[in-house]
Write a protein that holds these residues in place. Structure first.
Motif, PDB file in Angstrom:
ATOM      1  N   LYS A 106       0.839  -1.205   0.000  1.00  0.00           N
ATOM      2  CA  LYS A 106       0.000   0.000   0.000  1.00  0.00           C
ATOM      3  C   LYS A 106       0.868   1.246   0.000  1.00  0.00           C
ATOM      4  O   LYS A 106       1.854   1.344   0.718  1.00  0.00           O
ATOM      5  CB  LYS A 106      -0.902   0.008   1.245  1.00  0.00           C
ATOM      6  N   ASN A 107       0.473   2.206  -0.848  1.00  0.00           N
ATOM      7  CA  ASN A 107       1.192   3.477  -0.944  1.00  0.00           C
ATOM      8  C   ASN A 107       0.157   4.585  -1.099  1.00  0.00           C
ATOM      9  O   ASN A 107      -0.287   4.892  -2.205  1.00  0.00           O
ATOM     10  CB  ASN A 107       2.153   3.466  -2.129  1.00  0.00           C
ATOM     11  N   GLY A 108      -0.256   5.169   0.009  1.00  0.00           N
ATOM     12  CA  GLY A 108      -1.259   6.226  -0.036  1.00  0.00           C
ATOM     13  C   GLY A 108      -2.562   5.736  -0.632  1.00  0.00           C
ATOM     14  O   GLY A 108      -3.140   4.749  -0.178  1.00  0.00           O
ATOM     15  N   ALA A 109      -3.002   6.403  -1.697  1.00  0.00           N
ATOM     16  CA  ALA A 109      -4.254   6.029  -2.352  1.00  0.00           C
ATOM     17  C   ALA A 109      -4.065   4.911  -3.373  1.00  0.00           C
ATOM     18  O   ALA A 109      -5.027   4.492  -4.030  1.00  0.00           O
ATOM     19  CB  ALA A 109      -4.868   7.253  -3.037  1.00  0.00           C
ATOM     20  N   GLY A 110      -2.829   4.439  -3.508  1.00  0.00           N
ATOM     21  CA  GLY A 110      -2.556   3.397  -4.492  1.00  0.00           C
ATOM     22  C   GLY A 110      -1.680   2.289  -3.933  1.00  0.00           C
ATOM     23  O   GLY A 110      -1.641   2.052  -2.721  1.00  0.00           O
ATOM     24  N   TRP A 111      -0.940   1.645  -4.831  1.00  0.00           N
ATOM     25  CA  TRP A 111      -0.127   0.491  -4.466  1.00  0.00           C
ATOM     26  C   TRP A 111       1.198   0.522  -5.208  1.00  0.00           C
ATOM     27  O   TRP A 111       1.285   1.088  -6.305  1.00  0.00           O
ATOM     28  CB  TRP A 111      -0.851  -0.811  -4.822  1.00  0.00           C
ATOM     29  N   ASP A 112       2.207  -0.110  -4.628  1.00  0.00           N
ATOM     30  CA  ASP A 112       3.488  -0.334  -5.288  1.00  0.00           C
ATOM     31  C   ASP A 112       3.658  -1.828  -5.528  1.00  0.00           C
ATOM     32  O   ASP A 112       3.211  -2.658  -4.718  1.00  0.00           O
ATOM     33  CB  ASP A 112       4.655   0.162  -4.426  1.00  0.00           C
ATOM     34  N   ILE A 113       4.325  -2.175  -6.623  1.00  0.00           N
ATOM     35  CA  ILE A 113       4.619  -3.572  -6.942  1.00  0.00           C
ATOM     36  C   ILE A 113       6.117  -3.814  -6.783  1.00  0.00           C
ATOM     37  O   ILE A 113       6.937  -3.032  -7.270  1.00  0.00           O
ATOM     38  CB  ILE A 113       4.210  -3.922  -8.390  1.00  0.00           C
ATOM     39  N   TYR A 114       6.458  -4.920  -6.104  1.00  0.00           N
ATOM     40  CA  TYR A 114       7.855  -5.325  -5.949  1.00  0.00           C
ATOM     41  C   TYR A 114       8.015  -6.724  -6.534  1.00  0.00           C
ATOM     42  O   TYR A 114       7.343  -7.664  -6.101  1.00  0.00           O
ATOM     43  CB  TYR A 114       8.264  -5.343  -4.477  1.00  0.00           C
ATOM     44  N   GLU A 115       8.883  -6.845  -7.514  1.00  0.00           N
ATOM     45  CA  GLU A 115       9.202  -8.143  -8.098  1.00  0.00           C
ATOM     46  C   GLU A 115      10.552  -8.586  -7.563  1.00  0.00           C
ATOM     47  O   GLU A 115      11.547  -7.847  -7.657  1.00  0.00           O
ATOM     48  CB  GLU A 115       9.238  -8.051  -9.625  1.00  0.00           C
ATOM     49  N   SER A 120      22.163 -10.680  -9.041  1.00  0.00           N
ATOM     50  CA  SER A 120      23.022  -9.634  -8.489  1.00  0.00           C
ATOM     51  C   SER A 120      22.813  -8.279  -9.166  1.00  0.00           C
ATOM     52  O   SER A 120      23.421  -7.288  -8.766  1.00  0.00           O
ATOM     53  CB  SER A 120      24.493 -10.044  -8.608  1.00  0.00           C
ATOM     54  N   TYR A 121      21.983  -8.220 -10.191  1.00  0.00           N
ATOM     55  CA  TYR A 121      21.689  -6.958 -10.871  1.00  0.00           C
ATOM     56  C   TYR A 121      20.330  -7.062 -11.564  1.00  0.00           C
ATOM     57  O   TYR A 121      19.760  -8.154 -11.685  1.00  0.00           O
ATOM     58  CB  TYR A 121      22.782  -6.601 -11.884  1.00  0.00           C
ATOM     59  N   VAL A 122      19.811  -5.940 -12.019  1.00  0.00           N
ATOM     60  CA  VAL A 122      18.497  -5.900 -12.667  1.00  0.00           C
ATOM     61  C   VAL A 122      18.664  -6.127 -14.167  1.00  0.00           C
ATOM     62  O   VAL A 122      19.319  -5.331 -14.856  1.00  0.00           O
ATOM     63  CB  VAL A 122      17.795  -4.554 -12.401  1.00  0.00           C
ATOM     64  N   GLU A 123      18.075  -7.201 -14.660  1.00  0.00           N
ATOM     65  CA  GLU A 123      18.141  -7.526 -16.075  1.00  0.00           C
ATOM     66  C   GLU A 123      16.882  -7.026 -16.790  1.00  0.00           C
ATOM     67  O   GLU A 123      15.832  -6.834 -16.179  1.00  0.00           O
ATOM     68  CB  GLU A 123      18.284  -9.039 -16.265  1.00  0.00           C
ATOM     69  N   GLU A 124      16.992  -6.842 -18.115  1.00  0.00           N
ATOM     70  CA  GLU A 124      15.885  -6.279 -18.893  1.00  0.00           C
ATOM     71  C   GLU A 124      14.639  -7.162 -18.818  1.00  0.00           C
ATOM     72  O   GLU A 124      13.519  -6.655 -18.767  1.00  0.00           O
ATOM     73  CB  GLU A 124      16.306  -6.103 -20.356  1.00  0.00           C
ATOM     74  N   GLN A 125      14.837  -8.491 -18.793  1.00  0.00           N
ATOM     75  CA  GLN A 125      13.655  -9.353 -18.736  1.00  0.00           C
ATOM     76  C   GLN A 125      12.891  -9.200 -17.431  1.00  0.00           C
ATOM     77  O   GLN A 125      11.694  -9.456 -17.362  1.00  0.00           O
ATOM     78  CB  GLN A 125      14.022 -10.822 -18.976  1.00  0.00           C
ATOM     79  N   PHE A 126      13.582  -8.768 -16.359  1.00  0.00           N
ATOM     80  CA  PHE A 126      12.892  -8.514 -15.099  1.00  0.00           C
ATOM     81  C   PHE A 126      11.927  -7.340 -15.245  1.00  0.00           C
ATOM     82  O   PHE A 126      10.834  -7.343 -14.682  1.00  0.00           O
ATOM     83  CB  PHE A 126      13.890  -8.207 -13.982  1.00  0.00           C
ATOM     84  N   VAL A 127      12.355  -6.329 -15.994  1.00  0.00           N
ATOM     85  CA  VAL A 127      11.510  -5.156 -16.207  1.00  0.00           C
ATOM     86  C   VAL A 127      10.282  -5.534 -17.041  1.00  0.00           C
ATOM     87  O   VAL A 127       9.168  -5.085 -16.759  1.00  0.00           O
ATOM     88  CB  VAL A 127      12.301  -4.033 -16.894  1.00  0.00           C
ATOM     89  N   LYS A 128      10.476  -6.387 -18.031  1.00  0.00           N
ATOM     90  CA  LYS A 128       9.342  -6.840 -18.835  1.00  0.00           C
ATOM     91  C   LYS A 128       8.396  -7.699 -17.995  1.00  0.00           C
ATOM     92  O   LYS A 128       7.173  -7.643 -18.152  1.00  0.00           O
ATOM     93  CB  LYS A 128       9.842  -7.619 -20.050  1.00  0.00           C
ATOM     94  N   ASP A 129       8.975  -8.479 -17.110  1.00  0.00           N
ATOM     95  CA  ASP A 129       8.205  -9.320 -16.190  1.00  0.00           C
ATOM     96  C   ASP A 129       7.270  -8.465 -15.332  1.00  0.00           C
ATOM     97  O   ASP A 129       6.058  -8.718 -15.256  1.00  0.00           O
ATOM     98  CB  ASP A 129       9.187 -10.100 -15.317  1.00  0.00           C
ATOM     99  N   ILE A 130       7.816  -7.447 -14.693  1.00  0.00           N
ATOM    100  CA  ILE A 130       6.997  -6.599 -13.820  1.00  0.00           C
ATOM    101  C   ILE A 130       6.054  -5.710 -14.642  1.00  0.00           C
ATOM    102  O   ILE A 130       4.993  -5.310 -14.166  1.00  0.00           O
ATOM    103  CB  ILE A 130       7.877  -5.765 -12.871  1.00  0.00           C
ATOM    104  N   SER A 131       6.424  -5.444 -15.898  1.00  0.00           N
ATOM    105  CA  SER A 131       5.543  -4.680 -16.782  1.00  0.00           C
ATOM    106  C   SER A 131       4.256  -5.458 -17.052  1.00  0.00           C
ATOM    107  O   SER A 131       3.168  -4.872 -17.132  1.00  0.00           O
ATOM    108  CB  SER A 131       6.250  -4.378 -18.108  1.00  0.00           C
ATOM    109  N   PHE A 132       4.371  -6.778 -17.198  1.00  0.00           N
ATOM    110  CA  PHE A 132       3.184  -7.619 -17.374  1.00  0.00           C
ATOM    111  C   PHE A 132       2.290  -7.518 -16.146  1.00  0.00           C
ATOM    112  O   PHE A 132       1.065  -7.383 -16.247  1.00  0.00           O
ATOM    113  CB  PHE A 132       3.610  -9.069 -17.616  1.00  0.00           C
ATOM    114  N   GLN A 133       2.905  -7.556 -14.964  1.00  0.00           N
ATOM    115  CA  GLN A 133       2.137  -7.469 -13.724  1.00  0.00           C
ATOM    116  C   GLN A 133       1.421  -6.120 -13.603  1.00  0.00           C
ATOM    117  O   GLN A 133       0.260  -6.059 -13.206  1.00  0.00           O
ATOM    118  CB  GLN A 133       3.077  -7.668 -12.533  1.00  0.00           C
ATOM    119  N   LYS A 134       2.131  -5.054 -13.943  1.00  0.00           N
ATOM    120  CA  LYS A 134       1.545  -3.719 -13.885  1.00  0.00           C
ATOM    121  C   LYS A 134       0.357  -3.632 -14.849  1.00  0.00           C
ATOM    122  O   LYS A 134      -0.681  -3.040 -14.532  1.00  0.00           O
ATOM    123  CB  LYS A 134       2.611  -2.675 -14.242  1.00  0.00           C
ATOM    124  N   TYR A 135       0.493  -4.205 -16.018  1.00  0.00           N
ATOM    125  CA  TYR A 135      -0.579  -4.198 -17.016  1.00  0.00           C
ATOM    126  C   TYR A 135      -1.836  -4.871 -16.464  1.00  0.00           C
ATOM    127  O   TYR A 135      -2.938  -4.322 -16.550  1.00  0.00           O
ATOM    128  CB  TYR A 135      -0.098  -4.906 -18.283  1.00  0.00           C
TER     129      TYR A 135
END
Length: 208
Positions: A106-115, A120-135
């Motif tokens: 929960k973040n105020g009137a909305g929500w944050d997503i944590y994947e 050891s680092y953030v890869e591009e496929q991780f961003v696409k992964d969480i993009s699906f969740q956000k969608y």
């Protein structure tokens, strides 16, 4: 079920991979070293559930040991309505397309997503992964404020490193929308999907 987060990621790597997952799962062979990495990732994810304090996990199983998706969806709905501060494995579905968010906070009137990723680092496929969740979350009517990747830092006493990827996720909306319905047709096709072998057989993940 329509397209899941895993379906989407595997289908974008190779449509044949997605089709085989659905129609011939018995052909899948996961090498021991890969399974060990998957198990380590699950363990890291379990530990990350408590990184923001008390939480409610929606994971529910049927008597046969399989996930009870309907129960998870209902439990998630109740947690959101009750404004539970931290929901783990929050299950969401839009027109049959499904995902479970590692952490919905929960973040105020909305929500944050944590994947959570055991990397050891953030890869591009991780961003696409969480993009699906956000969608899916957006289509389900949730107001998503920010998106974050939790990865494995070098300090084992406090291993959780967090990187904000909200802007990168926002740029992927059209990418998800353009492909999710196409992959749904690939998954449901009764005709075998063919694909030439190539670099996509190994990257970002080796085909099983």
């Amino acid at each position: 079920m329509g397209v899941t987060k895993t379906d989407f990621m595997r289908g974008m790597q190779c449509p044949r991979m997605l089709w085989l997952d659905k129609h011939h799962p018995e052909l899948k062979v996961i090498p021991p070293e890969v399974q060990a990495c998957l198990d380590a990732g699950n363990e890291f994810g379990d530990k990350a559930m408590g990184m923001f304090g008390p939480f409610v996990e929606t994971t529910t199983y049927k008597a046969d040991g399989k996930l009870d998706y309907n129960a998870m969806l209902q439990k998630t709905k109740e947690c959101i309505e009750e404004k539970v501060p931290v929901i783990c494995e929050a299950a969401l579905m839009f027109y049959g397309n499904y995902c479970a968010l590692d952490i919905l906070r929960k973040n105020g009137a909305g929500w944050d997503i944590y994947e959570v990723k055991n990397s050891s680092y953030v890869e591009e496929q991780f961003v696409k992964d969480i993009s699906f969740q956000k969608y899916i979350a957006y289509k389900c009517g949730l107001k998503i404020i920010d998106c974050y990747i939790v990865y494995h830092g070098s300090n084992e006493e406090s291993p959780f490193e967090i990187e904000k990827v909200t802007d990168r996720v926002r740029q992927n909306y059209r990418y998800i929308d353009d492909n999710i319905w196409r992959l749904g047709k690939v998954k449901a096709s009764t005709e075998e999907v063919l694909e030439e072998t190539g670099e996509h057989c190994e990257r970002p993940y080796r085909c099983w």
